[in-house]
Design an enzyme around this catalytic site. Structure first.
Site, PDB file in Angstrom:
ATOM      1  N   VAL A  52      15.191  23.241  61.916  1.00  0.00           N
ATOM      2  CA  VAL A  52      16.259  22.056  61.061  1.00  0.00           C
ATOM      3  C   VAL A  52      16.923  23.910  59.735  1.00  0.00           C
ATOM      4  CG1 VAL A  52      16.863  21.385  59.219  1.00  0.00           C
ATOM      5  CG2 VAL A  52      15.728  20.318  60.524  1.00  0.00           C
ATOM      6  N   LYS A  53      18.407  23.909  59.790  1.00  0.00           N
ATOM      7  CA  LYS A  53      18.352  25.552  58.731  1.00  0.00           C
ATOM      8  C   LYS A  53      19.508  24.410  57.651  1.00  0.00           C
ATOM      9  CE  LYS A  53      21.347  28.614  60.939  1.00  0.00           C
ATOM     10  NZ  LYS A  53      23.245  29.199  61.968  1.00  0.00           N
ATOM     11  N   ILE A  54      17.986  25.229  57.022  1.00  0.00           N
ATOM     12  CA  ILE A  54      18.508  25.168  55.330  1.00  0.00           C
ATOM     13  C   ILE A  54      19.157  26.594  54.600  1.00  0.00           C
ATOM     14  CG2 ILE A  54      16.863  24.428  53.521  1.00  0.00           C
ATOM     15  CD1 ILE A  54      16.896  22.314  54.970  1.00  0.00           C
TER      16      ILE A  54
END
Ligand code: G3P
Length: 217
Positions: A86-88
């Site tokens: 997951v890219k945050i």
């Protein structure tokens, strides 16, 4: 150094994957919009296709910016496939979300990183990857590669396990320099990967070999 492709275009992913060199894929909302993927169902389907094509980590970015929404979206993205990371974004709520998702066993790639301070926060929050944006730093007149060097040094001295994923790559030379500076991963557009193949002396040499090969046939 692992080689990822920075695209949501399935043909481009297929092209590099067929060379047997691809270790993963990164996407972002801009890249998803570029291939015309719209709506939750289509987005999930697209990520699933990429995960089925490539045996490696696939970064899928959240499209929200508050803590609660990011962790909800992050959990949904992570549920698509075990290879989803997951890219945050590197913002205050983002740091909180990285820590929360990491504690839940969900792997995170911290995006929009432009300073060593931000890279320290990403590592301390437990991100698996930190993504410094080399090309965008160069665009502002600063030195993106210098940031890779600085982060590599800090992570080594501090024994941080977060991997440096050099992003916003503009050309093949960026890839070569990132490898020399100790980036763990480089995510690149197709042209920059294919550019690594090119050398005029290879073309000239091959043409001569092929011409001479005819003489012995
Ligand atoms: O995916 C993040 C990063 O690689 C974006 O690159 O070319 O839009 O600066 P770019």
């Amino acid at each position: 150094m692992k080689l990822f492709i920075d695209t949501a275009n399935l043909d481009e992913i297929k092209e590099v994957n067929e060379m047997g060199l691809l270790n993963g894929v990164t996407t972002n909302p801009t890249l998803m919009a570029k291939v015309g993927v719209k709506g939750e169902k289509a987005v999930v389907g697209h990520y699933r296709k990429i995960c089925e094509m490539v045996d490696g980590d696939i970064s899928a970015e959240v499209t929200t910016v508050d803590f609660q929404s990011m962790i909800e979206e992050g959990q949904k993205l992570a549920a698509i496939h075990p290879n989803i990371v997951v890219k945050i974004p590197m913002i205050k709520d983002g740091v909180k979300a990285i820590k929360w998702l990491t504690d839940k066993g969900i792997r995170v790639n911290t995006t929009l990183v432009f300073s060593a301070g931000q890279a320290i926060l990403a590592a301390k929050a437990g991100a698996v990857y930190v993504s410094p944006f080399i090309g965008r730093i160069d665009d502002t007149g600063w030195d993106g590669l210098e940031l890779i060097s600085q982060i590599a040094n800090i992570y080594s001295v501090q024994h941080y396990t977060t991997q440096i994923l050099a992003a916003s790559i503009r050309n093949s030379n960026h890839i070569i320099q990132c490898a020399g500076l100790g980036a763990h991963v480089c995510t690149c557009p197709l042209e920059a990967i294919l550019g690594l193949l090119k050398h005029p002396l290879t073309d000239i040499g091959l043409a001569k070999f092929m011409e001479d090969a005819k003489k012995s046939k």
